[in-house]
Structure formats: structure tokens, C-alpha cells
Design an enzyme around this catalytic site. Sequence first.
Site, PDB file in Angstrom:
ATOM      1  N   ASP A 283       0.826  -1.206   0.000  1.00 27.08           N
ATOM      2  CA  ASP A 283       0.000   0.000   0.000  1.00 27.08           C
ATOM      3  C   ASP A 283       0.862   1.259   0.000  1.00 27.08           C
ATOM      4  O   ASP A 283       0.501   2.274  -0.601  1.00 27.08           O
ATOM      5  CB  ASP A 283      -0.976   0.007   1.184  1.00 27.08           C
ATOM      6  CG  ASP A 283      -0.315  -0.367   2.501  1.00 27.08           C
ATOM      7  OD1 ASP A 283       0.879  -0.735   2.500  1.00 27.08           O
ATOM      8  OD2 ASP A 283      -0.992  -0.301   3.538  1.00 27.08           O
TER       9      ASP A 283
ATOM     10  N   HIS B 165      -4.090  -8.709  12.123  1.00 29.08           N
ATOM     11  CA  HIS B 165      -4.045  -7.591  11.181  1.00 29.08           C
ATOM     12  C   HIS B 165      -2.832  -7.733  10.283  1.00 29.08           C
ATOM     13  O   HIS B 165      -1.734  -8.047  10.732  1.00 29.08           O
ATOM     14  CB  HIS B 165      -3.993  -6.244  11.927  1.00 29.08           C
ATOM     15  CG  HIS B 165      -4.341  -5.098  11.041  1.00 29.08           C
ATOM     16  ND1 HIS B 165      -3.423  -4.541  10.189  1.00 29.08           N
ATOM     17  CD2 HIS B 165      -5.496  -4.421  10.852  1.00 29.08           C
ATOM     18  CE1 HIS B 165      -4.004  -3.555   9.517  1.00 29.08           C
ATOM     19  NE2 HIS B 165      -5.263  -3.465   9.900  1.00 29.08           N
TER      20      HIS B 165
ATOM     21  N   SER C 186       2.047  -8.921  10.267  1.00 29.29           N
ATOM     22  CA  SER C 186       2.617 -10.173   9.802  1.00 29.29           C
ATOM     23  C   SER C 186       3.821  -9.919   8.903  1.00 29.29           C
ATOM     24  O   SER C 186       4.058  -8.815   8.445  1.00 29.29           O
ATOM     25  CB  SER C 186       1.552 -10.975   9.043  1.00 29.29           C
ATOM     26  OG  SER C 186       1.149 -10.254   7.893  1.00 29.29           O
TER      27      SER C 186
END
Length: 402
Positions: A183, A216, A220
Site C-alpha cells: 500500500d 491484522h 505479519s
Amino acid sequence: MTVTQPDVSVIIGAYEAMPYLIECLSSVEAQTIDPTRVEVIAVDDGSTDGTGEYLEEFAARAPMHVLVIRQENSGGPSGPRNVGLGKATGRYVFFLDADDRLGPEALERMVAMADRAGTDVVLGKVEGVNRSAPKSMWGKTVERTDVFSSNIKFTLSAQKLFRRALLDRHGMRFDESLFTGEDALFTMEAYLRADGVSVVADHTCYYLVGRDDGKHVTKSGSYTLRFDSARALMELIAELVPAGGRRDQLMVRPFLVTLLPQFGPKYLTDSEEIRRRKFELAKPLMDTYWTEGVAQRLKVHERLRLHLVAEQRPELLPDVVKFVKAKKQAAALLERKGRRVYLAYPHFRDRAAGVPDSVYLAEPREARAFPGYREGGVDTLMRRAVRKARRVLTSREVRHAA
């Protein structure tokens, strides 16, 4: 019958999202924007916990058009977002994570802002719920800014309103080869290619929810993925921004947010093999992108750690990390009549270590915290030089007139 183009396509990638998905979809349903102006594209990425079934139930009763796509698990958030983006028809797209939720009036306010300002990206204020959220960019609502004139480079999550024409014009999609930081890459590219960015800071548009199960996605991923993420972002910045101060300004972000934490407290518990590997992974990044301009924009302890990484000095790093972890305040040494402040972190003026004094020199923003600091040393020298030059010129003019 003519079908009106929606104003905004809300794209939701969902994987094992129950029960968080319930509140997420409720927040979409509660939006004040006319439902005919919204479409929801929800992609169930191979969930086994009822996520897909709940999405289909929502589609059957929602006041806006909802398209549900169910697919095999892709292994990350990029695939579902790209699938949703390929189906989007709205003038704008908004990426909503299935465990988060929209604030009241969020879509209406962000679309109105983009239309009024003519900007390509709109950031709506984010608040954290059981987790932290970025804060430095919400000082005030701004109709038009850019990535160089604000702190928006420190919020590179995808949860923003993007003009779809911008994404289509540049063929922008999420990099499915990255499993963390995808992102950041997408959003930074949008910032750099956008005709203006708006900030809605006076109304909470997005609630970033911390999951109780710790699943979430941003939590990770192994350390090697962080280096992949840093490299991708640095390469993008270097591709789109010429070398110089503006590039250095943006490079601060991947160095500070992505790379530096690999040489923070966790480093002390890493095995020797992992420590060695981290230095290996960092070397090409430091060799290519670490510049004096980036270094000067960091605090001393940040600059010192990255300097040791750049110089491949792993034997010196643990002492610095331990000092920083203990939250000790480095002693300040004022020189040049208070115009220079050196912070004596480990290895300062240790002849055996050989770290240059310049690494420990606090920039004005950091130096101002220390009593006795006199800002403007360089400016003062410049003013003296200008005055001397004027005196010489005046003297010459007088002699010439005589």
C-alpha cells in the site's frame, strides 16, 4: 435506461474478517451520501469463517449496489484490491479494510472535497481503535497540497479516496509480489503523480481497528519482507523524483519507517545469523540511496544507527541500540559559542570507533531543546561576510569617486 456512474467505488478485500466485517459493512450502510452514488465491490479472498456468506447477505439487503466476488486465497491484500479495482466504475475509489470502519459522513465529505478542490487524492482523518494511527498530518484541513509540502508521506496506507482516472491513466495497481508495504508503494506513486492532494482533518473519516486475534496484515511478515518493501519504495522515489533535496525529503520515509526498525530493540535479540543477514540486505540500499541530505533530516540517534549500517560496522551497533532502548538522554556538548550541539551517544569521539563528529551534530530542530544553543550560526557568518563585502565595495566606490 441510462445508468448513472457512481461517485465512489468502495473496494473491500476480505479474508477471515468475522466478526469485524459486521461493523465495517454497517459503517458503509450508514453513510450519508446518496446510496445511488455508491457501489461496493467486496472480494472474499478464500475465507472459511463465514465472511463470504455475510457479504452475500449484505448485498441482498444493502441500499446501494454491491458486487461480491469470491475467489481462492491469494496470500495477501494486493490481489483482492486489484480485482476490485478492475471492476470499479466510480469516479473515485476508496479502499476499505474489512476489519476497519468508515466514520459518519466520510464518503460524502471526501467526495465533496475532491470535487471542490479538483484534487486526485483525498486523505480523511484516521483514528485508531485499540491500535495507533498516524497523527502528524491532521493539524488542519487543507484543500490542496502535495507530498513535498506536508507530512502526508508518513501515511501511506491505502485507505484514501483516489480519482480513478489517475489510476487508469498510469495503469496503477498494487504490487502482488510484495506481502508488506504494497500500500505504501501504491499511495506514494499516487501522491507523486496526483494533480494535488487534499486533507480532511476536521472530521474522523476512518477508524483503524486493532484485531484482538492479532491477525491484522501489517503485523505479519518476516524481516526480509521489510527490506523488500523498503527497496521497492526507494526505487519508486528514485524513478519519479530527480536526485536532490526533494528526493532526500521523501527518502526519509522508507529509511525511518521501514529500514530503521530492523536495527532497533529487536536487533538485540536477533541471532548472529539474522544480524549478519540484515546488514547484507541493507548494504545495497545504503550504498544507493543513503545521502548526506537524508542523514541531515534525521535525529542524531537515527542517523547514527543508519550510519553504522551504511559503514558496515555491526560491532558498534548494539551499544547504540541498548542506549536508545533504555531511553537515555545523550549528554549535550555545546561548541562554537553554543552554535553547535553534539549529542554524545555511544562511540562519540572514540578514536578506535572513528565515527565522524558530524554524525553526532544535532540539526536545529533537535538542538533547540538544549539550553545555551544559539541558532543561526551559519546565517550569522553569512551576514558578516556580506557586511564585509559591502564595506570593501563602498571603500572602492569612495576611492574611485575621489
